[in-house]
Design a protein around this motif. Structure first.
Motif, PDB file in Angstrom:
ATOM      1  N   PHE A 103      83.007  62.057 -16.680  1.00 30.18           N
ATOM      2  CA  PHE A 103      83.036  61.902 -18.127  1.00 30.18           C
ATOM      3  C   PHE A 103      82.761  60.460 -18.513  1.00 30.18           C
ATOM      4  O   PHE A 103      81.994  60.184 -19.448  1.00 30.18           O
ATOM      5  CB  PHE A 103      84.384  62.339 -18.696  1.00 30.18           C
ATOM      6  CG  PHE A 103      84.461  62.286 -20.193  1.00 30.18           C
ATOM      7  CD1 PHE A 103      84.050  63.370 -20.957  1.00 30.18           C
ATOM      8  CD2 PHE A 103      84.925  61.158 -20.854  1.00 30.18           C
ATOM      9  CE1 PHE A 103      84.096  63.332 -22.342  1.00 30.18           C
ATOM     10  CE2 PHE A 103      84.979  61.108 -22.239  1.00 30.18           C
ATOM     11  CZ  PHE A 103      84.564  62.200 -22.978  1.00 30.18           C
ATOM     12  N   HIS A 104      83.367  59.527 -17.804  1.00 29.94           N
ATOM     13  CA  HIS A 104      83.213  58.117 -18.164  1.00 29.94           C
ATOM     14  C   HIS A 104      81.859  57.552 -17.757  1.00 29.94           C
ATOM     15  O   HIS A 104      81.485  56.464 -18.206  1.00 29.94           O
ATOM     16  CB  HIS A 104      84.373  57.301 -17.582  1.00 29.94           C
ATOM     17  CG  HIS A 104      85.656  57.530 -18.319  1.00 29.94           C
ATOM     18  ND1 HIS A 104      86.484  58.593 -18.047  1.00 29.94           N
ATOM     19  CD2 HIS A 104      86.222  56.874 -19.365  1.00 29.94           C
ATOM     20  CE1 HIS A 104      87.512  58.575 -18.868  1.00 29.94           C
ATOM     21  NE2 HIS A 104      87.384  57.537 -19.675  1.00 29.94           N
ATOM     22  N   ALA A 109      79.541  55.854 -23.859  1.00 27.55           N
ATOM     23  CA  ALA A 109      79.787  55.239 -25.172  1.00 27.55           C
ATOM     24  C   ALA A 109      81.017  55.839 -25.834  1.00 27.55           C
ATOM     25  O   ALA A 109      81.863  55.121 -26.383  1.00 27.55           O
ATOM     26  CB  ALA A 109      78.561  55.404 -26.064  1.00 27.55           C
ATOM     27  N   GLU A 110      81.123  57.176 -25.798  1.00 27.18           N
ATOM     28  CA  GLU A 110      82.297  57.829 -26.392  1.00 27.18           C
ATOM     29  C   GLU A 110      83.581  57.346 -25.728  1.00 27.18           C
ATOM     30  O   GLU A 110      84.570  57.036 -26.391  1.00 27.18           O
ATOM     31  CB  GLU A 110      82.199  59.357 -26.254  1.00 27.18           C
ATOM     32  CG  GLU A 110      81.144  59.999 -27.131  1.00 27.18           C
ATOM     33  CD  GLU A 110      79.843  60.222 -26.381  1.00 27.18           C
ATOM     34  OE1 GLU A 110      79.460  59.329 -25.588  1.00 27.18           O
ATOM     35  OE2 GLU A 110      79.206  61.266 -26.608  1.00 27.18           O
ATOM     36  N   ALA A 111      83.550  57.291 -24.383  1.00 27.01           N
ATOM     37  CA  ALA A 111      84.733  56.864 -23.643  1.00 27.01           C
ATOM     38  C   ALA A 111      85.084  55.414 -23.937  1.00 27.01           C
ATOM     39  O   ALA A 111      86.266  55.059 -24.095  1.00 27.01           O
ATOM     40  CB  ALA A 111      84.497  57.058 -22.148  1.00 27.01           C
ATOM     41  N   PHE A 112      84.058  54.568 -24.027  1.00 30.29           N
ATOM     42  CA  PHE A 112      84.287  53.147 -24.288  1.00 30.29           C
ATOM     43  C   PHE A 112      84.930  52.937 -25.655  1.00 30.29           C
ATOM     44  O   PHE A 112      85.924  52.212 -25.791  1.00 30.29           O
ATOM     45  CB  PHE A 112      82.967  52.386 -24.202  1.00 30.29           C
ATOM     46  CG  PHE A 112      83.091  50.923 -24.502  1.00 30.29           C
ATOM     47  CD1 PHE A 112      83.633  50.052 -23.582  1.00 30.29           C
ATOM     48  CD2 PHE A 112      82.660  50.411 -25.725  1.00 30.29           C
ATOM     49  CE1 PHE A 112      83.756  48.697 -23.866  1.00 30.29           C
ATOM     50  CE2 PHE A 112      82.778  49.065 -26.025  1.00 30.29           C
ATOM     51  CZ  PHE A 112      83.327  48.205 -25.093  1.00 30.29           C
ATOM     52  N   VAL A 113      84.383  53.588 -26.673  1.00 27.86           N
ATOM     53  CA  VAL A 113      84.936  53.445 -28.023  1.00 27.86           C
ATOM     54  C   VAL A 113      86.346  54.019 -28.085  1.00 27.86           C
ATOM     55  O   VAL A 113      87.249  53.431 -28.692  1.00 27.86           O
ATOM     56  CB  VAL A 113      84.012  54.124 -29.064  1.00 27.86           C
ATOM     57  CG1 VAL A 113      84.690  54.201 -30.426  1.00 27.86           C
ATOM     58  CG2 VAL A 113      82.699  53.340 -29.175  1.00 27.86           C
ATOM     59  N   VAL A 170      88.917  55.197 -16.323  1.00 28.78           N
ATOM     60  CA  VAL A 170      88.460  54.721 -17.629  1.00 28.78           C
ATOM     61  C   VAL A 170      87.542  53.511 -17.458  1.00 28.78           C
ATOM     62  O   VAL A 170      86.538  53.363 -18.168  1.00 28.78           O
ATOM     63  CB  VAL A 170      89.668  54.370 -18.524  1.00 28.78           C
ATOM     64  CG1 VAL A 170      89.224  53.629 -19.788  1.00 28.78           C
ATOM     65  CG2 VAL A 170      90.428  55.640 -18.907  1.00 28.78           C
ATOM     66  N   GLY A 171      87.858  52.663 -16.506  1.00 29.34           N
ATOM     67  CA  GLY A 171      87.069  51.456 -16.288  1.00 29.34           C
ATOM     68  C   GLY A 171      85.627  51.714 -15.898  1.00 29.34           C
ATOM     69  O   GLY A 171      84.768  50.847 -16.085  1.00 29.34           O
ATOM     70  N   VAL A 172      85.342  52.902 -15.370  1.00 26.66           N
ATOM     71  CA  VAL A 172      83.966  53.233 -14.987  1.00 26.66           C
ATOM     72  C   VAL A 172      83.024  53.082 -16.182  1.00 26.66           C
ATOM     73  O   VAL A 172      81.870  52.656 -16.032  1.00 26.66           O
ATOM     74  CB  VAL A 172      83.902  54.664 -14.411  1.00 26.66           C
ATOM     75  CG1 VAL A 172      82.460  55.128 -14.250  1.00 26.66           C
ATOM     76  CG2 VAL A 172      84.621  54.719 -13.065  1.00 26.66           C
ATOM     77  N   ALA A 173      83.507  53.400 -17.376  1.00 29.04           N
ATOM     78  CA  ALA A 173      82.665  53.320 -18.578  1.00 29.04           C
ATOM     79  C   ALA A 173      82.219  51.894 -18.875  1.00 29.04           C
ATOM     80  O   ALA A 173      81.218  51.689 -19.567  1.00 29.04           O
ATOM     81  CB  ALA A 173      83.408  53.890 -19.787  1.00 29.04           C
ATOM     82  N   THR A 174      82.927  50.899 -18.364  1.00 27.18           N
ATOM     83  CA  THR A 174      82.574  49.508 -18.663  1.00 27.18           C
ATOM     84  C   THR A 174      81.513  48.949 -17.726  1.00 27.18           C
ATOM     85  O   THR A 174      80.869  47.951 -18.069  1.00 27.18           O
ATOM     86  CB  THR A 174      83.815  48.598 -18.596  1.00 27.18           C
ATOM     87  OG1 THR A 174      84.297  48.542 -17.240  1.00 27.18           O
ATOM     88  CG2 THR A 174      84.923  49.118 -19.509  1.00 27.18           C
ATOM     89  N   TRP A 175      81.332  49.573 -16.539  1.00 24.16           N
ATOM     90  CA  TRP A 175      80.381  48.982 -15.591  1.00 24.16           C
ATOM     91  C   TRP A 175      79.276  49.926 -15.122  1.00 24.16           C
ATOM     92  O   TRP A 175      78.250  49.464 -14.609  1.00 24.16           O
ATOM     93  CB  TRP A 175      81.103  48.419 -14.367  1.00 24.16           C
ATOM     94  CG  TRP A 175      81.967  49.386 -13.590  1.00 24.16           C
ATOM     95  CD1 TRP A 175      83.317  49.513 -13.673  1.00 24.16           C
ATOM     96  CD2 TRP A 175      81.528  50.349 -12.606  1.00 24.16           C
ATOM     97  NE1 TRP A 175      83.765  50.489 -12.801  1.00 24.16           N
ATOM     98  CE2 TRP A 175      82.691  51.017 -12.140  1.00 24.16           C
ATOM     99  CE3 TRP A 175      80.292  50.694 -12.073  1.00 24.16           C
ATOM    100  CZ2 TRP A 175      82.641  52.021 -11.169  1.00 24.16           C
ATOM    101  CZ3 TRP A 175      80.229  51.702 -11.116  1.00 24.16           C
ATOM    102  CH2 TRP A 175      81.396  52.348 -10.667  1.00 24.16           C
TER     103      TRP A 175
END
Length: 202
Positions: A103-104, A109-113, A170-175
């Motif tokens: 998912f991330h 983008a959805e997860a990051f926001v 969750v951190g996967v969405a940042t990198w």
């Protein structure tokens, strides 16, 4: 929102967000909630300001709709993943981690926001989104507790481990980047190795 079915939690097509929310998502991801104006959101959607207000009452209303959509989608996918994994704690843990990591990556983008703009929600909206986030965290905690009780996981700190698992997913969405050196399956494989070690999988 995904359609329930065998392994459908792994499948990601184009986002099903309404066009207004898709354009708002891009703006929030690039500028942040505070850096976005209702006029800018309307322009991104190809609408006038009154046209934007026809769809949503406020910038806050847009944000909470985006966040709830992301969290509800993720929770539904996680439930499906757990259901498909069967009763064995190790398999349930793997399915849940894989679901969260995918998912991330695929809804980055959805997860990051959803993770960064919780601070921007008004109290009532924040409470609704925190309740959804707590429901998701409860799934992670329950699976780890099940594994510890069954002797499959050896961590002496299951609650701390559950928070760490969620944080890394969750951190996967940042990198994560689609053009990066690792395929989605490779990312999942590596995260599973790290997180199995984190819970002390035997």
């Amino acid at each position: 929102m995904f359609a329930a079915g065998t392994d459908s939690w792994r499948e990601y097509g184009p986002s099903q967000l309404p066009e207004v929310l898709q354009s708002a998502l891009r703006v929030f991801a690039e500028r942040g909630y505070e850096g976005a104006s209702i006029r800018g959101l309307a322009a991104a959607a190809g609408l006038s300001v009154p046209g934007m207000y026809h769809h949503y009452r406020s910038k806050q209303d847009i944000l909470v709709n985006l966040m709830e959509h992301a969290l509800v989608d993720l929770i539904a996918r996680c439930r499906e993943a757990l259901a498909s994994a069967g009763p064995e704690p190790a398999a349930r843990f793997d399915a849940l981690v894989e679901c969260m990591v995918r998912f991330h990556m695929f809804r980055r983008a959805e997860a990051f926001v959803a993770s960064t703009e919780l601070r921007s929600l008004e109290p009532g909206n924040r409470a609704r989104c925190v309740a959804l986030r707590d429901e998701l965290q409860g799934m992670v905690a329950d699976v780890i507790e099940e594994g510890c009780a069954a002797g499959v996981f050896s961590t002496p700190y299951p609650a701390d481990a559950a928070r760490a698992v969620s944080t890394l997913c969750v951190g996967v969405a940042t990198w994560y980047r689609e053009d990066g050196p690792l395929s989605p399956d490779q990312v999942v494989e590596r995260q599973l190795v790290l997180l199995r070690n984190l819970v002390g999988r035997r």
